[in-house]
Scaffold this motif. Sequence first.
Motif, PDB file in Angstrom:
ATOM      1  N   PRO A   1       0.918  -1.108   0.062  1.00  0.00           N
ATOM      2  CA  PRO A   1      -0.037   0.097   0.058  1.00  0.00           C
ATOM      3  C   PRO A   1       0.855   1.222   0.173  1.00  0.00           C
ATOM      4  CG  PRO A   1      -0.954  -1.710   1.465  1.00  0.00           C
ATOM      5  CD  PRO A   1       0.387  -2.190   1.056  1.00  0.00           C
ATOM      6  N   GLU A   2       2.251   1.264   0.812  1.00  0.00           N
ATOM      7  CA  GLU A   2       2.973   2.384   0.934  1.00  0.00           C
ATOM      8  C   GLU A   2       3.463   2.796  -0.661  1.00  0.00           C
ATOM      9  OE1 GLU A   2       6.348   4.029   3.756  1.00  0.00           O
ATOM     10  OE2 GLU A   2       6.358   1.781   2.940  1.00  0.00           O
TER      11      GLU A   2
ATOM     12  N   GLN B   1       2.183   1.693  -3.451  1.00  0.00           N
ATOM     13  CA  GLN B   1       1.169   2.068  -4.377  1.00  0.00           C
ATOM     14  C   GLN B   1       0.693   3.751  -4.198  1.00  0.00           C
ATOM     15  OE1 GLN B   1      -0.844  -0.133  -6.820  1.00  0.00           O
ATOM     16  NE2 GLN B   1      -1.187   2.369  -7.268  1.00  0.00           N
ATOM     17  N   HIS B   2       0.654   3.917  -3.058  1.00  0.00           N
ATOM     18  CA  HIS B   2       0.432   5.548  -2.718  1.00  0.00           C
ATOM     19  C   HIS B   2       1.370   6.356  -3.184  1.00  0.00           C
ATOM     20  CE1 HIS B   2      -0.967   8.874  -0.681  1.00  0.00           C
ATOM     21  NE2 HIS B   2       0.197   9.221  -0.316  1.00  0.00           N
ATOM     22  N   ALA B   3       2.758   5.952  -3.226  1.00  0.00           N
ATOM     23  CA  ALA B   3       3.779   6.445  -3.710  1.00  0.00           C
ATOM     24  C   ALA B   3       3.557   6.833  -5.369  1.00  0.00           C
ATOM     25  CB  ALA B   3       5.159   6.207  -3.457  1.00  0.00           C
TER      26      ALA B   3
ATOM     27  N   ASP C   1       0.586   6.438  -7.124  1.00  0.00           N
ATOM     28  CA  ASP C   1      -0.383   7.315  -7.365  1.00  0.00           C
ATOM     29  C   ASP C   1      -0.016   8.650  -7.192  1.00  0.00           C
ATOM     30  OD1 ASP C   1      -1.761   5.018  -7.845  1.00  0.00           O
ATOM     31  OD2 ASP C   1      -2.748   4.829  -5.647  1.00  0.00           O
ATOM     32  N   GLN C   2       0.729   9.093  -6.120  1.00  0.00           N
ATOM     33  CA  GLN C   2       1.103  10.515  -5.916  1.00  0.00           C
ATOM     34  C   GLN C   2       1.758  11.020  -7.093  1.00  0.00           C
ATOM     35  OE1 GLN C   2       3.214  10.913  -1.948  1.00  0.00           O
ATOM     36  NE2 GLN C   2       2.727  13.217  -2.244  1.00  0.00           N
TER      37      GLN C   2
ATOM     38  N   PRO D   1       6.486  11.747  -3.387  1.00  0.00           N
ATOM     39  CA  PRO D   1       6.874  11.025  -2.076  1.00  0.00           C
ATOM     40  C   PRO D   1       8.355  11.312  -2.021  1.00  0.00           C
ATOM     41  CG  PRO D   1       6.318   9.637  -4.022  1.00  0.00           C
ATOM     42  CD  PRO D   1       5.915  11.106  -4.428  1.00  0.00           C
TER      43      PRO D   1
END
Length: 280
Positions: free
Chosen positions: A183-184, A186-188, A190-191, A230
């Motif tokens: 998840p970490e 994936q968030h990076a 997406d950001q 990120p």
Amino acid sequence: MSQYNTTNKANNEVMAMSFNGHTLQSIIKDGQIWMTASDLAKALSYKNSKSVTNLFNANSSEFTSGMTTVTDSVTSAKTKGLTVKTRIFSLRGCHLIAMFARTKVAKDFRKWVLDILDREVSTPAIEQSPAITDADWVRYSRSMTIPEMAQFTGHSEQQVINALHDIMGSPARTTSPAPVMTPELQHALDQFWGFIATQNIAALNHSHKQHELAISIPEVYELAEPWQLPDTSLLYKALRLSTTPRFYRANTVIASERTNKSRRVWVFIKSVGQTAIAKV
């Protein structure tokens, strides 16, 4: 008037330098040029040194002892020569402050500082500069191009490329264990692509091939506010897992379609019919 060769200068000697119509009183310390927060604020068109102090406090972990320190300075005769603690910045420290600054002259000031550094490293120094750590290289790559890093560190462009390659590694081989998308990560991812979607992608793409997207990561970070992207150590892992567009190569040097010069980029393959990056 600007003077550059500090080899024979004595500690605490004050030297006048000129930038953008401002006279800056630099200080010689251990054979290097240092500037006070007050003069740095003047050069960057801030009203007072508080803005520089705020930039430093917000990003203090980015600075080494070779970039900034606190020294005693003597006040005017009106205060009977009392001493006060003053924060000063080396040229490398000045450059990093200017990286965080958002004033109109910040870019020109960075170029000016790099020019002085380039002249400084071409003359003998009293002491060798502190060794550049892996963390330093990662931090530099986030906001500087290869030529800028070469000027900033006194290395050749090939030495910079070799150092970045050693630290950041080569593209994942097919025989390597498949990385896992967390998840970490994936968030990076997406950001990052979310920010790219807000930009003129054609202006960021260095590839001449229609199916490729070749992006300079430092160039992207130069455009963004610190909170918009990120940390690069996380992003480098996440980008290798990108599927839309699909990751192809990391840290590869190509002849830029935009500048006609060598550029270190990350290369991705566009999806069929993809003309833009969708916002996430």
